[in-house]
Design a protein around this motif. Structure first.
Motif, PDB file in Angstrom:
ATOM      1  N   ASN A   1       0.821  -1.210   0.000  1.00 36.10           N
ATOM      2  CA  ASN A   1       0.000   0.000   0.000  1.00 36.10           C
ATOM      3  C   ASN A   1       0.857   1.262   0.000  1.00 36.10           C
ATOM      4  OD1 ASN A   1      -2.663  -0.921  -0.125  1.00 36.10           O
ATOM      5  ND2 ASN A   1      -2.731  -1.340   2.068  1.00 36.10           N
ATOM      6  N   LEU A   2       1.976   1.228   0.702  1.00 33.17           N
ATOM      7  CA  LEU A   2       2.848   2.398   0.762  1.00 33.17           C
ATOM      8  C   LEU A   2       3.390   2.751  -0.614  1.00 33.17           C
ATOM      9  CD1 LEU A   2       4.391   4.534   2.419  1.00 33.17           C
ATOM     10  CD2 LEU A   2       6.182   2.816   2.781  1.00 33.17           C
ATOM     11  N   VAL A   3       3.817   1.757  -1.365  1.00 38.46           N
ATOM     12  CA  VAL A   3       4.354   2.015  -2.707  1.00 38.46           C
ATOM     13  C   VAL A   3       3.275   2.586  -3.611  1.00 38.46           C
ATOM     14  CG1 VAL A   3       5.339   0.940  -4.762  1.00 38.46           C
ATOM     15  CG2 VAL A   3       6.166   0.282  -2.503  1.00 38.46           C
ATOM     16  N   LEU A   4       2.106   1.953  -3.629  1.00 39.79           N
ATOM     17  CA  LEU A   4       1.026   2.410  -4.507  1.00 39.79           C
ATOM     18  C   LEU A   4       0.547   3.810  -4.139  1.00 39.79           C
ATOM     19  CD1 LEU A   4      -1.216  -0.733  -5.079  1.00 39.79           C
ATOM     20  CD2 LEU A   4       0.589   0.179  -6.526  1.00 39.79           C
ATOM     21  N   GLU A   5       0.324   4.041  -2.857  1.00 38.20           N
ATOM     22  CA  GLU A   5      -0.222   5.327  -2.444  1.00 38.20           C
ATOM     23  C   GLU A   5       0.810   6.451  -2.576  1.00 38.20           C
ATOM     24  OE1 GLU A   5      -3.279   5.932  -1.952  1.00 38.20           O
ATOM     25  OE2 GLU A   5      -3.821   3.824  -2.160  1.00 38.20           O
ATOM     26  N   THR A   6       2.092   6.139  -2.429  1.00 35.43           N
ATOM     27  CA  THR A   6       3.119   7.161  -2.637  1.00 35.43           C
ATOM     28  C   THR A   6       3.143   7.606  -4.086  1.00 35.43           C
ATOM     29  OG1 THR A   6       4.484   6.273  -0.846  1.00 35.43           O
ATOM     30  CG2 THR A   6       5.577   7.662  -2.466  1.00 35.43           C
ATOM     31  N   ILE A   7       3.074   6.655  -4.999  1.00 38.40           N
ATOM     32  CA  ILE A   7       3.043   7.003  -6.422  1.00 38.40           C
ATOM     33  C   ILE A   7       1.788   7.810  -6.737  1.00 38.40           C
ATOM     34  CG2 ILE A   7       2.921   6.059  -8.748  1.00 38.40           C
ATOM     35  CD1 ILE A   7       4.612   3.707  -7.768  1.00 38.40           C
ATOM     36  N   ASN A   8       0.630   7.368  -6.218  1.00 43.15           N
ATOM     37  CA  ASN A   8      -0.610   8.106  -6.456  1.00 43.15           C
ATOM     38  C   ASN A   8      -0.562   9.503  -5.834  1.00 43.15           C
ATOM     39  OD1 ASN A   8      -1.769   5.982  -7.857  1.00 43.15           O
ATOM     40  ND2 ASN A   8      -2.669   5.077  -6.022  1.00 43.15           N
ATOM     41  N   GLY A   9       0.076   9.614  -4.670  1.00 46.34           N
ATOM     42  CA  GLY A   9       0.162  10.918  -4.019  1.00 46.34           C
ATOM     43  C   GLY A   9       0.944  11.926  -4.831  1.00 46.34           C
ATOM     44  N   PHE A  10       2.009  11.496  -5.466  1.00 41.73           N
ATOM     45  CA  PHE A  10       2.798  12.404  -6.292  1.00 41.73           C
ATOM     46  C   PHE A  10       2.105  12.736  -7.610  1.00 41.73           C
ATOM     47  CE2 PHE A  10       6.262  11.066  -3.497  1.00 41.73           C
ATOM     48  CZ  PHE A  10       6.916  12.271  -3.312  1.00 41.73           C
ATOM     49  N   GLN A  11       1.149  11.923  -8.016  1.00 41.32           N
ATOM     50  CA  GLN A  11       0.471  12.135  -9.290  1.00 41.32           C
ATOM     51  C   GLN A  11      -0.842  12.901  -9.151  1.00 41.32           C
ATOM     52  OE1 GLN A  11       0.136   8.106 -10.755  1.00 41.32           O
ATOM     53  NE2 GLN A  11       2.048   8.257 -11.912  1.00 41.32           N
ATOM     54  N   GLY A  12      -1.117  13.467  -7.995  1.00 39.21           N
ATOM     55  CA  GLY A  12      -2.375  14.186  -7.809  1.00 39.21           C
ATOM     56  C   GLY A  12      -2.553  15.325  -8.804  1.00 39.21           C
ATOM     57  N   PHE A  13      -3.727  15.391  -9.433  1.00 37.93           N
ATOM     58  CA  PHE A  13      -3.961  16.408 -10.460  1.00 37.93           C
ATOM     59  C   PHE A  13      -5.393  16.936 -10.462  1.00 37.93           C
ATOM     60  CE2 PHE A  13      -5.558  17.355 -14.745  1.00 37.93           C
ATOM     61  CZ  PHE A  13      -4.747  18.446 -15.077  1.00 37.93           C
ATOM     62  N   THR A  14      -6.374  16.027 -10.547  1.00 41.95           N
ATOM     63  CA  THR A  14      -7.754  16.438 -10.835  1.00 41.95           C
ATOM     64  C   THR A  14      -8.302  17.400  -9.799  1.00 41.95           C
ATOM     65  OG1 THR A  14      -8.144  14.307 -11.916  1.00 41.95           O
ATOM     66  CG2 THR A  14     -10.075  15.601 -11.296  1.00 41.95           C
ATOM     67  N   ALA A  15      -8.183  17.071  -8.514  1.00 46.08           N
ATOM     68  CA  ALA A  15      -8.750  17.926  -7.465  1.00 46.08           C
ATOM     69  C   ALA A  15      -8.087  19.295  -7.463  1.00 46.08           C
ATOM     70  CB  ALA A  15      -8.595  17.259  -6.107  1.00 46.08           C
ATOM     71  N   ALA A  16      -6.756  19.333  -7.636  1.00 50.67           N
ATOM     72  CA  ALA A  16      -6.056  20.617  -7.668  1.00 50.67           C
ATOM     73  C   ALA A  16      -6.477  21.436  -8.883  1.00 50.67           C
ATOM     74  CB  ALA A  16      -4.548  20.388  -7.684  1.00 50.67           C
ATOM     75  N   PHE A  17      -6.698  20.773  -9.998  1.00 49.43           N
ATOM     76  CA  PHE A  17      -7.127  21.473 -11.210  1.00 49.43           C
ATOM     77  C   PHE A  17      -8.514  22.078 -11.026  1.00 49.43           C
ATOM     78  CE2 PHE A  17      -9.239  21.658 -15.320  1.00 49.43           C
ATOM     79  CZ  PHE A  17      -8.302  22.293 -16.114  1.00 49.43           C
ATOM     80  N   VAL A  18      -9.445  21.296 -10.467  1.00 48.32           N
ATOM     81  CA  VAL A  18     -10.815  21.784 -10.285  1.00 48.32           C
ATOM     82  C   VAL A  18     -10.851  22.897  -9.245  1.00 48.32           C
ATOM     83  CG1 VAL A  18     -13.130  21.141  -9.515  1.00 48.32           C
ATOM     84  CG2 VAL A  18     -11.833  19.611 -11.023  1.00 48.32           C
ATOM     85  N   LEU A  19     -10.152  22.711  -8.129  1.00 48.56           N
ATOM     86  CA  LEU A  19     -10.187  23.697  -7.063  1.00 48.56           C
ATOM     87  C   LEU A  19      -9.650  25.051  -7.522  1.00 48.56           C
ATOM     88  CD1 LEU A  19      -9.312  23.153  -3.364  1.00 48.56           C
ATOM     89  CD2 LEU A  19      -8.194  25.016  -4.569  1.00 48.56           C
ATOM     90  N   SER A  20      -8.609  25.029  -8.340  1.00 44.50           N
ATOM     91  CA  SER A  20      -7.958  26.280  -8.749  1.00 44.50           C
ATOM     92  C   SER A  20      -8.346  26.736 -10.141  1.00 44.50           C
ATOM     93  CB  SER A  20      -6.438  26.100  -8.691  1.00 44.50           C
ATOM     94  OG  SER A  20      -6.021  25.126  -9.628  1.00 44.50           O
ATOM     95  N   ASN A  21      -9.314  26.054 -10.763  1.00 42.73           N
ATOM     96  CA  ASN A  21      -9.682  26.371 -12.150  1.00 42.73           C
ATOM     97  C   ASN A  21      -8.475  26.292 -13.089  1.00 42.73           C
ATOM     98  OD1 ASN A  21     -12.467  26.863 -11.682  1.00 42.73           O
ATOM     99  ND2 ASN A  21     -11.987  28.907 -10.919  1.00 42.73           N
ATOM    100  N   GLY A  22      -7.598  25.355 -12.805  1.00 42.51           N
ATOM    101  CA  GLY A  22      -6.464  25.122 -13.674  1.00 42.51           C
ATOM    102  C   GLY A  22      -5.323  26.098 -13.531  1.00 42.51           C
TER     103      GLY A  22
END
Length: 326
Positions: free
Chosen positions: A243-264
């Protein structure tokens, strides 16, 4: 006159390699191998056309000044200029790195801790536990969807449900998603809330822990805390590592929520400028695809380095059921 019998001709055994059966089996194996490649061909074509060729093309573009709108004939080879600019002359790049590291280092451990805590609670045979497992897993089904990000933004704005809840206790809320000091934290809470996937994996791991170990520990006088530290965590360490390996990779790849929150835009005041969002802005808003390609390759190498570090250190704390560290 004695009669002599003519010697009977001895029959030589046929070469097993040259028998029709062997030749037929060889043809069958070749046909089966060909059929296997035919069935794999859609995946192989997709791998080459969607992954391998674009990756090699982006590697080439990272050494050019390509800007999407220009034709290929206008490409200019700039060598390592994009990489030099990235590391020495682009403050927004390092700010995005800082934001992404802050997000991953806080959200990932808290998400795993929440997933493990809920998994321990749901690893019991009580009525309705299946329903609760499904409810806790439900947010993970939505993944990084735009709809979920929009709901989250509306929940944490000034007139959202979170401030309405705080008002019950006489606490004055604030526009969390528009506050530079709290915007990234709202994204962290969203990531932690979606702990369903690692929770299910933790549940599967807990089912594999022998009950006899807990019974023997109870006989020796070990309490719940000591059982958790000395039995549950060591036996669950391979699952924690996974889980640590998978979630670490996913954590660094965060995009959608930041894009929506800030209007890109990565706002407010670049407080949610994640690495992938900065890469998107560079390539598709500022049209500097050559520079964005260089950023993508550095990101790929950084993720690979982090994964190697995790695997290298895992042998010191990951314990497998056969009693040997791997």
């Amino acid at each position: 006159m004695a009669l002599t019998t003519a010697p009977q001709p001895t029959s030589r055994p046929k070469d097993p390699v040259r028998t029709p059966a062997k030749r037929g089996s060889g043809r069958v194996r070749r046909r089966e191998g060909l059929a296997g490649y035919v069935f794999l061909s859609p995946w192989l074509i997709g791998l080459m056309a969607i992954t391998a060729i674009p990756m090699l093309l982006s590697l080439y573009l990272s050494f050019t000044n390509y800007d999407i709108l220009s034709s290929w004939s206008d490409l200019e080879w700039v060598g390592f200029a994009n990489y030099e600019r990235m590391f020495t002359a682009d403050p927004s790049y390092w700010h995005a790195v800082q934001v992404t590291l802050s997000f991953a280092l806080i959200a990932v451990p808290l998400k795993l801790a929440a997933a493990l805590a809920v998994a321990l609670l749901l690893n019991r045979a009580w009525r309705g536990v299946g329903l609760f497992r499904g409810l806790f897993y439900l947010p993970s089904l939505l993944g990084g969807s735009v709809a979920l990000a929009i709901v989250w933004v509306n929940m944490f704005n000034r007139d959202g449900a979170f401030n309405s809840f705080l008002s019950i206790f006489g606490i004055e809320g604030k526009p969390w998603v528009n506050d530079p000091d709290w915007a990234l934290e709202t994204l962290m809470v969203l990531a932690i809330w979606q702990f369903g996937a690692p929770m299910v994996i933790f549940l599967a791991g807990l089912k594999q822990v022998p009950v006899e170990l807990y019974e023997a520990a109870s006989v020796d006088g070990a309490g719940p805390v000591r059982q958790f530290l000395n039995i549950t965590l060591p036996m669950l360490s391979p699952v924690i590592f996974f889980n640590l390996v998978l979630e670490t990779i996913n954590g660094f790849q965060g995009f959608t929520a930041a894009f929506v929150l800030s209007n890109g835009t990565g706002g407010p005041v670049d407080s949610t400028l994640m690495y992938t969002l900065n890469l998107y802005i560079t390539g598709f808003t500022e049209l500097e695809m050559g520079y964005a390609s260089a950023m993508a390759w550095v990101f790929l190498l950084a993720i690979a380095a982090i994964t190697i570090v995790l695997f290298s250190t895992g042998r010191f704390w990951v314990h497998y059921s056969d009693g040997e560290d791997r």
